[in-house]
Motif scaffolding. Structure first.
Motif, short mmCIF file in Angstrom:
data_model
loop_
_atom_site.label_atom_id
_atom_site.label_comp_id
_atom_site.label_asym_id
_atom_site.label_seq_id
_atom_site.Cartn_x
_atom_site.Cartn_y
_atom_site.Cartn_z
N ARG A 137 -10.70 -6.46 -1.86
CA ARG A 137 -11.51 -5.31 -2.26
C ARG A 137 -11.13 -4.08 -1.45
N ARG A 138 -11.02 -4.23 -0.13
CA ARG A 138 -10.68 -3.08 0.72
C ARG A 138 -9.28 -2.57 0.40
N ALA A 139 -8.34 -3.48 0.24
CA ALA A 139 -6.97 -3.06 -0.04
C ALA A 139 -6.87 -2.32 -1.36
N THR A 140 -7.59 -2.78 -2.36
CA THR A 140 -7.56 -2.12 -3.66
C THR A 140 -8.20 -0.74 -3.59
N GLU A 141 -9.37 -0.66 -2.95
CA GLU A 141 -10.04 0.63 -2.84
C GLU A 141 -9.21 1.62 -2.03
N ALA A 142 -8.61 1.16 -0.95
CA ALA A 142 -7.78 2.04 -0.13
C ALA A 142 -6.58 2.55 -0.92
N ALA A 143 -5.96 1.66 -1.67
CA ALA A 143 -4.81 2.08 -2.48
C ALA A 143 -5.22 3.11 -3.52
N LEU A 144 -6.36 2.92 -4.15
CA LEU A 144 -6.82 3.88 -5.16
C LEU A 144 -7.12 5.24 -4.53
N LEU A 145 -7.68 5.24 -3.31
CA LEU A 145 -7.90 6.50 -2.62
C LEU A 145 -6.58 7.22 -2.40
N GLN A 146 -5.55 6.49 -1.99
CA GLN A 146 -4.28 7.12 -1.71
C GLN A 146 -3.56 7.55 -2.99
N VAL A 147 -3.74 6.79 -4.06
CA VAL A 147 -3.22 7.23 -5.36
C VAL A 147 -3.86 8.55 -5.75
N GLY A 148 -5.17 8.66 -5.57
CA GLY A 148 -5.85 9.91 -5.88
C GLY A 148 -5.34 11.08 -5.08
N HIS A 149 -4.89 10.81 -3.85
CA HIS A 149 -4.31 11.85 -3.02
C HIS A 149 -2.91 12.25 -3.49
N GLY A 150 -2.25 11.37 -4.24
CA GLY A 150 -0.92 11.71 -4.75
C GLY A 150 0.19 10.77 -4.38
N ALA A 151 -0.12 9.65 -3.70
CA ALA A 151 0.90 8.68 -3.32
C ALA A 151 1.00 7.61 -4.40
N THR A 152 2.11 7.56 -5.11
CA THR A 152 2.27 6.57 -6.18
C THR A 152 3.05 5.34 -5.73
#
Length: 424
Positions: free
Chosen positions: A100-115
């Motif tokens: 859960r934490r890894a997924t949420e963290a990745a989505l936060l960083q995707v929102g920032h612009g890291a694909t």
């Protein structure tokens, strides 16, 4: 003006823009060279770039007011501990919690612009390979939103205590970890640790990504001698200790790292749990020596940095504001250089390149790094995240000629004051 530009243009179609198939047109995008263009995407790549109004596609997104850039990448995240700073008691390493934490963290960083994201995951001790399996599960759930790769980080690799860690490192690669790493500074025999990691990397054909503070010139020299020429490459970071060395020693170490082709990932937003000392690598010294330099986010709201944002644009901002890099070089450190460190193909806003793009509201790169609020993120040719920010001001005698969004309406009771809305 082309015939296409004379036709009525359809409104933005966000449903189509986020679909997995079909072509997508990014209209009226400003590039860093000052041009305003249309960019057509299809099949996960950039199909064409033309003057504004010259291209058509099945769906469109109007990027008027946005600067279009190659997407950022995150070369140094800690997915297993991310977002755990507020957890009561010890951090949970239960598989569902880590996933859960890894997924949420990745989505936060995707929102920032890291694909594209590289996540370091600890293995061994009581948890064994459980956290790695959980992050690999998160990776599978994120497919289509971002590319997530994992780095296996064993605690010990030398002596009797390190035998289990070495076996577990090999098992981690078999499970799906695509990079081998670790923290040689924490092993009783740092040189032996590096030798063990390099041996596994050579066996498996994997890249290497090691944590080190970089405050020991002799240790860095040995690492450079052992790692020089290894393919597909060696990355180290955050190397904040280099900044604490005497000038001559730091320059010699930088020259050795450059000669060995080693990439340094600095963490301008803060450190990570693998290296307790704080600070930032001497970016200008490393660049002057020709070291391959990139920047990552490090800890994202875990115990080692409870306020970590995981934002590549903030990392670029800090490289420019504190590190003294030009805006173009600072952004390159979190985009082109980060992708190169991760072994990913180059991205340019040109036909034929991967459609990994980030649109940020603003006209120039320096302004974008200063106020990077509204963002649109494109991964494999479709919009995967959008962040919109609106700044509101109350009516004032200071009637500035500010850009306005929508109409100024009477406020709702208890709502924000009436006044101009300024898009950021």
């Amino acid at each position: 003006m082309s015939a296409d530009s004379k036709q009525p243009q359809p409104p933005d179609d966000w449903a189509a823009a986020t679909a997995d198939s079909g072509s997508l047109l990014l209209c009226n995008a400003r590039l860093t060279d000052g041009r305003t263009v249309d960019v057509r995407l299809g099949g996960g790549r950039i199909e064409a770039v033309g003057t504004a109004g010259s291209l058509t596609a099945g769906a469109r997104v109007d990027l008027a007011g946005y600067l279009l850039l190659p997407a950022a990448a995150e070369p140094h995240a800690h997915a297993d501990t991310a977002l755990s700073a507020d957890s009561p008691g010890p951090v949970s390493y239960a598989s569902d919690e880590v996933q859960r934490r890894a997924t949420e963290a990745a989505l936060l960083q995707v929102g920032h612009g890291a694909t594209a994201l590289r996540a370091h995951v600890r293995i061994g001790d009581v948890q064994g390979l459980g956290p790695l399996e959980a992050v690999l599960q998160a990776r599978r759930s994120l497919r289509g939103l971002a590319d997530l790769t994992t780095v296996a980080v064993p605690r010990l690799l030398t002596g009797a205590a390190g035998a289990d860690g070495l076996a577990m490192l090999r098992d981690a690669v078999k499970m799906g970890a695509s990079v081998v790493g670790g923290c040689p500074d924490l092993d009783p025999d740092p040189a032996g640790y590096v030798e063990a990691v390099l041996e596994v990397a050579a066996e498996q054909g994997c890249p290497v990504d090691l944590h080190t503070d970089g405050d020991d010139p002799a240790r860095l020299a040995r690492l450079a001698a052992m790692a020089g020429g290894l393919r597909p490459g060696v990355t180290i970071g955050p190397c904040a200790g280099l900044a604490r060395l005497p000038g001559d020693a730091a320059r010699r170490a930088a020259d050795q790292l450059a000669a060995a082709g080693i990439t340094v990932v600095c963490l301008p937003q803060g450190g990570c749990g693998a290296t307790e000392l704080r600070g930032t690598a001497p970016v200008r010294l490393l660049r002057a020596a020709g070291v391959r330099l990139t920047a990552g986010s490090g800890a994202l709201r875990d115990i080692s940095n409870p306020v970590g944002r995981g934002d590549p644009l903030e990392a670029a901002y800090l490289l420019a504001s504190l590190g003294g890099l030009p805006a173009q070089d600072a952004y390159g450190a979190v985009s082109a250089a980060a992708r190169a460190a991760m072994g990913l193909p180059e991205v340019r806003v040109e036909a034929g390149f991967p459609a990994e793009l980030l649109a940020v509201r603003g006209e120039h790169l320096a302004g974008v790094l200063s106020l990077a609020y509204s963002r649109i993120v494109v991964h494999r040719g479709r919009v995967v995240a959008r962040t919109s920010a609106v700044r509101e001001y109350c009516d004032s005698a200071a009637a500035l000629d500010l850009p306005r969004q929508g109409r100024t309406e009477r406020p709702e009771p208890g709502g924000p004051p009436a006044g101009p809305d300024v898009r950021s």
